[in-house]
Scaffold this active site. Sequence first.
Site, short mmCIF file in Angstrom:
data_model
loop_
_atom_site.label_atom_id
_atom_site.label_comp_id
_atom_site.label_asym_id
_atom_site.label_seq_id
_atom_site.Cartn_x
_atom_site.Cartn_y
_atom_site.Cartn_z
CG LEU A 1 -45.74 -3.39 32.38
CD1 LEU A 1 -44.28 -3.04 32.56
CD2 LEU A 1 -46.13 -4.61 33.22
NE ARG B 1 -42.03 10.60 34.35
CZ ARG B 1 -41.35 9.68 33.66
NH1 ARG B 1 -40.37 10.07 32.86
NH2 ARG B 1 -41.65 8.40 33.74
N GLY C 1 -41.34 -0.79 40.24
CA GLY C 1 -40.59 -0.75 38.99
C GLY C 1 -41.15 -1.72 37.96
CD GLU D 1 -34.47 2.89 32.12
OE1 GLU D 1 -35.32 3.81 32.13
OE2 GLU D 1 -34.39 2.06 31.20
CG ASN E 1 -36.49 -0.11 26.45
OD1 ASN E 1 -37.06 -0.87 25.67
ND2 ASN E 1 -36.74 -0.11 27.75
CB ALA F 1 -92.58 28.15 19.54
C1 UD1 Z 1 -39.64 2.95 30.63
C2 UD1 Z 1 -38.33 2.16 30.44
C3 UD1 Z 1 -37.41 2.94 29.53
C4 UD1 Z 1 -38.11 3.19 28.20
C5 UD1 Z 1 -39.44 3.89 28.42
C6 UD1 Z 1 -40.19 3.94 27.09
C7 UD1 Z 1 -37.87 0.87 32.49
C8 UD1 Z 1 -37.09 0.85 33.75
N1 UD1 Z 1 -37.69 2.00 31.72
O1 UD1 Z 1 -39.29 4.16 31.27
O2 UD1 Z 1 -36.22 2.22 29.28
O3 UD1 Z 1 -37.26 3.98 27.38
O4 UD1 Z 1 -40.24 3.15 29.36
O5 UD1 Z 1 -41.44 4.53 27.20
O6 UD1 Z 1 -38.56 -0.06 32.16
N2 UD1 Z 1 -45.27 0.54 35.67
C9 UD1 Z 1 -45.88 -0.42 36.45
N3 UD1 Z 1 -45.35 -0.72 37.66
C10 UD1 Z 1 -44.24 -0.10 38.14
C11 UD1 Z 1 -43.61 0.88 37.33
C12 UD1 Z 1 -44.14 1.18 36.11
O7 UD1 Z 1 -46.88 -1.02 36.06
O8 UD1 Z 1 -43.82 -0.42 39.24
C13 UD1 Z 1 -45.86 0.88 34.37
C14 UD1 Z 1 -46.23 2.33 34.25
O9 UD1 Z 1 -47.56 2.52 34.70
C15 UD1 Z 1 -46.04 2.60 32.76
C16 UD1 Z 1 -44.97 1.62 32.34
O10 UD1 Z 1 -44.90 0.65 33.37
O11 UD1 Z 1 -47.23 2.31 32.06
C17 UD1 Z 1 -43.61 2.31 32.17
O12 UD1 Z 1 -43.24 2.92 33.40
P1 UD1 Z 1 -42.65 4.39 33.45
O13 UD1 Z 1 -42.40 4.74 34.87
O14 UD1 Z 1 -43.47 5.32 32.63
O15 UD1 Z 1 -41.25 4.13 32.76
P2 UD1 Z 1 -40.38 5.15 31.93
O16 UD1 Z 1 -39.66 6.05 32.86
O17 UD1 Z 1 -41.19 5.78 30.87
CA CA Z 2 -43.36 5.93 30.48
#
Ligand code: UD1
Ligand code: CA
Length: 455
Positions: free
Chosen positions: A10, A17, A80, A155, A170, A378
């Site tokens: 993903l 952030r 998400g 979450e 998680n 040189a």
């Molecule tokens: C996520 C988990 C959380 C876990 C944490 C661990 C969910 C809802 N939450 O939170 O439980 O503790 O990771 O690191 O899964 N991404 C996509 N498409 C999207 C949203 C996100 O590809 O629509 C990818 C992001 O680029 C990232 C990964 O998914 O690489 C995780 O997404 P992020 O928004 O960082 O989730 P966290 O808030 O870290």
């Molecule tokens: Ca993350």
Amino acid sequence: MEDPFDIVILAAGKGTRMRSSRPKVLHLLCGLPLLAYPLRLARNLTSREPIVVVSHGKDEIRETFASWPARFVDQGEPLGTGHAVLAARSALSAPRFFVLPGDVPLVPPQALQTLWARHREKQALASFLTLELFPPPPYGRVIRDEGGRPKKIVEAPEASSEELAIRELNAGIWLLENHPAVWEALAQLAPENRKREYYLTDLVALLYPRVEAVLWPNPEDLTGVNDRVDLARLESLLRERILTEWMREGVTLVDPHAVYPSPDARVSPDTLIFPGTFLLGQTEIGPRCQIGPYSYLVDAKVSEGARVWFSVVEAGEIGPMAQIGPYAHLRAGAKVGARARVGNFVEVKASRIGEGAKALHLAYIGDAEVGARANIGAGAITCNFQPGKAEKFRTEIGAGAFIGSNACLIAPIRIGEGAVVGAGSVVTEDVPPYALALARSPQVVKPGWARPKEE
Ligand code: UD1
Ligand code: CA
């Protein structure tokens, strides 16, 4: 992990952030973009191409990883982690698949193997890895039932204060069955939460009790990068891991806090590395070398006993016992032979410097073949470029030739073996072996030309 499986990475999130205009997964960790880490893990585990879900910065991401085996799937508007997995559906073909976050770089293959073993043993529909961290970062909290089975993930933004006190978190690393029951559950996800996102984590409650959670004992392996503070922490953690391994294998580091390795760099035993040294890309250092202080090597190959100090080496090869620096710049295609010496403001590009040759002061050697034991004086330069012409012209300098100070060799040109070019010459024609070439205006002396000034 005997049966086939797919891997979905993903990488579509905004990475808000990070406060960055570049996609989060392209930020560098020990010289490699973050996304390279799950891709390497995937390559380690299976010959099947991983599926990478992208959206924000997708063109830049695709371009950066153009040479990697990977299939990119566009999530469109990223809604998400659950939505991201749904986007990958059509690219999946194996009976089950891992989901890896693009922002969790240090996951060891053993963690996935452990998850696989439990998942298969229990015939779960979904399994995920957990970690314990204190104080807990804003990760999803794992709620288990009385029997210890995971019931749901909450979450952080939705968690009550009691739930926030839960230490089991998680990790965002999943193994899911490519099964109608799982897809039906994913289709039921709803963005009913603070972030208005389709949380993959809601899958746990939907598939309960056919869900497994495996606690991985080393939380450092599973921590993710959400902001630049996390990035810096993981950078120093990974650096320490790589350097510890090198030291255990017999490399001396004068100060392990001041050496910056890539995870792909290799260093042989009895090499001594001084502070301020970067060993990036696929750099390989042989045994008994001395590298640094203050040197920057990318994709460099350094053979045994060579020394590189206060210098920059980009895709250069350095022969045994050669000495580079101080203040040398070897660029792509620079090949320095055994016992040759290059330094004190010398730049070398796309050139071979023969065994024992020397270019020790203020020279530019580009597109040249320098014979063994030749001496470049040189300020001597190869003029490989003519304005208005695209191609670079080559210079050949024979073995043992002597190029005087400040000579300009206008390429294409050949200086024969043992030939001598006088200092300050601008040489435009070939010089035969053992000849002396002088190409400068003869000195004129006019006695008494300047009258002494009256006091
Ligand atoms: C996520 C988990 C959380 C876990 C944490 C661990 C969910 C809802 N939450 O939170 O439980 O503790 O990771 O690191 O899964 N991404 C996509 N498409 C999207 C949203 C996100 O590809 O629509 C990818 C992001 O680029 C990232 C990964 O998914 O690489 C995780 O997404 P992020 O928004 O960082 O989730 P966290 O808030 O870290
Ligand atoms: Ca993350």
